[in-house]
Design an enzyme around this catalytic site. Structure first.
Site, mmCIF file in Angstrom:
data_model
loop_
_atom_site.group_PDB
_atom_site.id
_atom_site.type_symbol
_atom_site.label_atom_id
_atom_site.label_comp_id
_atom_site.label_asym_id
_atom_site.label_seq_id
_atom_site.Cartn_x
_atom_site.Cartn_y
_atom_site.Cartn_z
ATOM 1 N N HIS A 135 30.262 43.210 29.764
ATOM 2 C CA HIS A 135 29.259 42.684 28.816
ATOM 3 C C HIS A 135 27.950 43.476 28.853
ATOM 4 O O HIS A 135 27.100 43.281 27.978
ATOM 5 C CB HIS A 135 28.956 41.210 29.098
ATOM 6 C CG HIS A 135 30.114 40.299 28.874
ATOM 7 N ND1 HIS A 135 30.833 40.286 27.691
ATOM 8 C CD2 HIS A 135 30.712 39.370 29.677
ATOM 9 C CE1 HIS A 135 31.805 39.389 27.783
ATOM 10 N NE2 HIS A 135 31.764 38.827 28.976
ATOM 11 N N ASP A 171 40.491 41.162 29.441
ATOM 12 C CA ASP A 171 39.652 40.013 29.793
ATOM 13 C C ASP A 171 39.570 39.098 28.570
ATOM 14 O O ASP A 171 39.586 39.579 27.433
ATOM 15 C CB ASP A 171 38.255 40.509 30.182
ATOM 16 C CG ASP A 171 37.357 39.402 30.717
ATOM 17 O OD1 ASP A 171 37.190 39.322 31.950
ATOM 18 O OD2 ASP A 171 36.822 38.614 29.901
HETATM 19 ZN ZN LIG Z 1 35.757 37.272 30.960
#
Ligand SMILES: [Zn+2]
Length: 345
Positions: free
Chosen positions: A127, A163
């Site tokens: 992220h 993910d």
């Molecule tokens: Zn994640």
């Protein structure tokens, strides 16, 4: 005793446990559960093990701005959060450098004497954008590792991100770059809100960003279909020099941070598909980097399942009949991606 001539290994440093986050889903118990399971199941003795050093500032700067790096250092010193989700203690900055160093070492290890490596690192990275640390992530470990691989002569890098969250930071890092193919499956809508199918890259990078947003409740079959029908043909055309995996295990059925239905066996299948891509294109060289995964049992068992595949376990692929909402979504994504990848059916 660790096997000296192992072809698969893990990258780990005990200092990864020093990133103290308190009552937070991303905590040191995650890595402890993985190492304990690898040890108790007898796998640890079959794996190579390397202890990484810290990434240098120059290496962090492959991806991140100076002001972002300085902010992380300062906030860590002051034990302040970088955002509501991203908790820092005094050691966090140094642990983040060590996490990026672990991802770099995974690349070096597969360029060296191993076929495959799994960097068991934290904090996670996907992220973290080139200008903003967020979502538990300080520096983007896999993006830094991808640039490192290119510096080592691996021109084309494939990043597979399974993910459950979209890797917005990795997407941002390479959005206009045709030398890194980013492929992500993720729950949508979900954190961080990005990752729709029409985000395909820009400029020279158009077509080199493949998002496969999937509805909550998607099971193994939906992920396997996405990999077989979209990733495999695109990767074959792209012909990577190294394959990296953003291996988060939070698409598992019992994970507290998402609502997907993947099983441990499902991750074996995904790993075997990625391994076969690597075998076809780059002598089987594949480096996985840990991202999320918050159910400790499923996390540790899924990591072990991936390592089993890396060590040569053959996985049987069941018939992957997908539900109609997932089928409709995949068909729409394929329609978009056929503009860039002719071998997608
Ligand atoms: Zn994640």
């Amino acid at each position: 005793m660790l096997t000296e001539n192992a072809l698969t290994g893990i990258i780990f440093h005990p200092d990864y446990l020093k990133h103290e986050t308190g009552a937070h889903p991303e905590n040191k118990e995650r890595l402890l559960s993985i190492i304990t399971h690898l040890r108790d199941s007898g796998r640890l003795t079959k794996l190579g093990l390397k202890e990484p050093g810290s990434a240098t500032l120059d290496e962090i700067q492959y991806i991140h701005s100076n002001s972002q790096i300085e902010k992380a250092r300062k906030y860590s010193e002051l034990e302040m959060r970088l955002d509501p989700d991203t908790v820092l203690c005094k050691d966090s900055y140094n642990v983040a450098l060590l996490a990026a160093g672990g991802a770099i070492m995974a690349v070096d290890a597969v360029g060296d004497n191993w076929d495959s490596a799994f960097a068991l690192i934290r904090p996670p990275g996907h992220h973290a954008t080139p200008t903003k640390s967020m979502g538990f992530c300080i520096f983007n470990n896999i993006a830094i590792a991808a640039r490192h691989a290119q510096n080592m002569g691996k021109k084309r890098v494939l990043i597979v991100d399974w993910d459950v969250h979209h890797g917005n930071g990795t997407q941002d890092a390479f959005y206009d770059d045709p030398t890194v193919l980013y492929f992500s499956t993720h729950q949508y809508p979900h954190y961080p809100g990005t990752g729709w199918m029409d985000e395909v890259g820009t400029g020279d990078g158009e077509g080199f960003n493949i998002n496969v947003p999937l509805p909550a409740g998607t099971d193994d079959s939906g992920f396997i279909a996405a990999f077989m029908e979209i990733l495999v043909p695109a990767a074959r055309e792209f012909n990577p020099d190294i394959v990296l995996i953003s291996a988060g295990m939070d698409a598992c059925y019992n994970d507290g941070l998402a609502q997907m239905r993947m099983s441990v066996e499902g991750f074996s299948v995904l790993a075997s598909i990625v391994k076969s891509i690597a075998t076809e294109s780059c002598d089987g060289k594949v480096a996985a980097v840990l991202e999320g995964g918050y159910d400790l049992k499923l996390l540790s068992h899924s990591v072990a399942a991936v390592l089993d595949v890396f060590m040569g376990k053959e996985v049987e692929m069941e018939n992957y009949e997908v539900s109609s909402p997932v089928r409709a979504q995949l068909d729409e994504i394929k329609k978009i991606q056929r503009r860039f990848w002719q071998s997608i059916d």
